[in-house]
Motif scaffolding. Sequence first.
Motif, PDB file in Angstrom:
ATOM      1  N   THR A  25       0.829  -1.207   0.000  1.00  0.00           N
ATOM      2  CA  THR A  25       0.000   0.000   0.000  1.00  0.00           C
ATOM      3  C   THR A  25       0.865   1.258   0.000  1.00  0.00           C
ATOM      4  OG1 THR A  25      -1.740  -1.221   1.145  1.00  0.00           O
ATOM      5  CG2 THR A  25      -1.890   1.174   1.216  1.00  0.00           C
ATOM      6  N   LEU A  32       2.412   6.300   4.602  1.00  0.00           N
ATOM      7  CA  LEU A  32       1.933   5.251   5.501  1.00  0.00           C
ATOM      8  C   LEU A  32       3.122   4.638   6.237  1.00  0.00           C
ATOM      9  CD1 LEU A  32      -0.845   3.948   6.092  1.00  0.00           C
ATOM     10  CD2 LEU A  32      -0.283   2.230   4.382  1.00  0.00           C
ATOM     11  N   PHE A  45      -2.107  -1.632  15.773  1.00  0.00           N
ATOM     12  CA  PHE A  45      -2.447  -0.697  14.706  1.00  0.00           C
ATOM     13  C   PHE A  45      -2.193   0.759  15.086  1.00  0.00           C
ATOM     14  CE2 PHE A  45      -5.225  -4.456  14.235  1.00  0.00           C
ATOM     15  CZ  PHE A  45      -4.699  -4.930  13.049  1.00  0.00           C
ATOM     16  N   LEU A  48      -0.535   2.755  12.288  1.00  0.00           N
ATOM     17  CA  LEU A  48      -1.494   2.993  11.213  1.00  0.00           C
ATOM     18  C   LEU A  48      -2.423   4.139  11.589  1.00  0.00           C
ATOM     19  CD1 LEU A  48      -2.927   2.276   8.557  1.00  0.00           C
ATOM     20  CD2 LEU A  48      -4.244   0.568   9.853  1.00  0.00           C
ATOM     21  N   LYS A  49      -2.925   4.106  12.803  1.00  0.00           N
ATOM     22  CA  LYS A  49      -3.820   5.164  13.273  1.00  0.00           C
ATOM     23  C   LYS A  49      -3.132   6.526  13.216  1.00  0.00           C
ATOM     24  CE  LYS A  49      -6.798   6.356  17.147  1.00  0.00           C
ATOM     25  NZ  LYS A  49      -7.310   5.965  18.454  1.00  0.00           N
ATOM     26  N   LEU A  52      -2.769   7.649   9.514  1.00  0.00           N
ATOM     27  CA  LEU A  52      -4.049   8.072   8.944  1.00  0.00           C
ATOM     28  C   LEU A  52      -4.514   9.397   9.532  1.00  0.00           C
ATOM     29  CD1 LEU A  52      -5.935   4.649   8.827  1.00  0.00           C
ATOM     30  CD2 LEU A  52      -4.814   5.836   6.922  1.00  0.00           C
ATOM     31  N   ALA A  60      -6.958   9.596   4.021  1.00  0.00           N
ATOM     32  CA  ALA A  60      -6.963   8.524   5.014  1.00  0.00           C
ATOM     33  C   ALA A  60      -7.925   7.416   4.611  1.00  0.00           C
ATOM     34  CB  ALA A  60      -7.334   9.088   6.385  1.00  0.00           C
ATOM     35  N   SER A  61      -9.091   7.785   4.123  1.00  0.00           N
ATOM     36  CA  SER A  61     -10.080   6.802   3.691  1.00  0.00           C
ATOM     37  C   SER A  61      -9.573   5.988   2.507  1.00  0.00           C
ATOM     38  CB  SER A  61     -11.387   7.501   3.330  1.00  0.00           C
ATOM     39  OG  SER A  61     -12.339   6.576   2.877  1.00  0.00           O
ATOM     40  N   ASN A  64      -6.796   3.638   3.761  1.00  0.00           N
ATOM     41  CA  ASN A  64      -7.369   2.581   4.582  1.00  0.00           C
ATOM     42  C   ASN A  64      -8.093   1.556   3.711  1.00  0.00           C
ATOM     43  OD1 ASN A  64      -7.882   1.492   7.204  1.00  0.00           O
ATOM     44  ND2 ASN A  64      -9.995   2.171   6.994  1.00  0.00           N
ATOM     45  N   SER A  65      -8.829   2.018   2.715  1.00  0.00           N
ATOM     46  CA  SER A  65      -9.539   1.108   1.812  1.00  0.00           C
ATOM     47  C   SER A  65      -8.565   0.244   1.024  1.00  0.00           C
ATOM     48  CB  SER A  65     -10.425   1.898   0.846  1.00  0.00           C
ATOM     49  OG  SER A  65     -11.466   2.523   1.532  1.00  0.00           O
ATOM     50  N   LEU A  68      -7.002  -2.407   3.284  1.00  0.00           N
ATOM     51  CA  LEU A  68      -7.921  -3.509   3.569  1.00  0.00           C
ATOM     52  C   LEU A  68      -8.107  -4.412   2.352  1.00  0.00           C
ATOM     53  CD1 LEU A  68      -9.793  -4.946   5.526  1.00  0.00           C
ATOM     54  CD2 LEU A  68     -11.606  -3.371   4.818  1.00  0.00           C
TER      55      LEU A  68
END
Length: 107
Positions: A25, A32, A45, A48-49, A52, A60-61, A64-65, A68
């Motif tokens: 990613t 990231l 995480f 990661l938090k 983001l 961020a969205s 994150n998408s 995942l």
Amino acid sequence: MAIQIISIVGEGGFNSLYARSVFLTQASFPWLAPADLSSRQDQRFAQLKTSLAGQTPAQASAANSLLLITFTDILATLIGEPLTTCILRSAWGNDASDSAGKEFTNE
């Protein structure tokens, strides 16, 4: 979801899968933070938090998408799509696994 996956592939397997997903990613989102595999389970995480939180909501969205999707694609390759879908359904209910199944068929 992490607990379900760890029960199948173990803590080390999950950590490797997560680290690989973050690494892949990062090609699209270089800000990231790398996965910290040495951290405690309750802090898994945290990086990661933090990464983001430092971005706009849209960025961020999107990151994150992609993370995942990358994670579930690698997991499906490792353990198969039916078991991956079962894990997603167990973690998030039918709606999430139905959406994930659509991602698998779009590749």
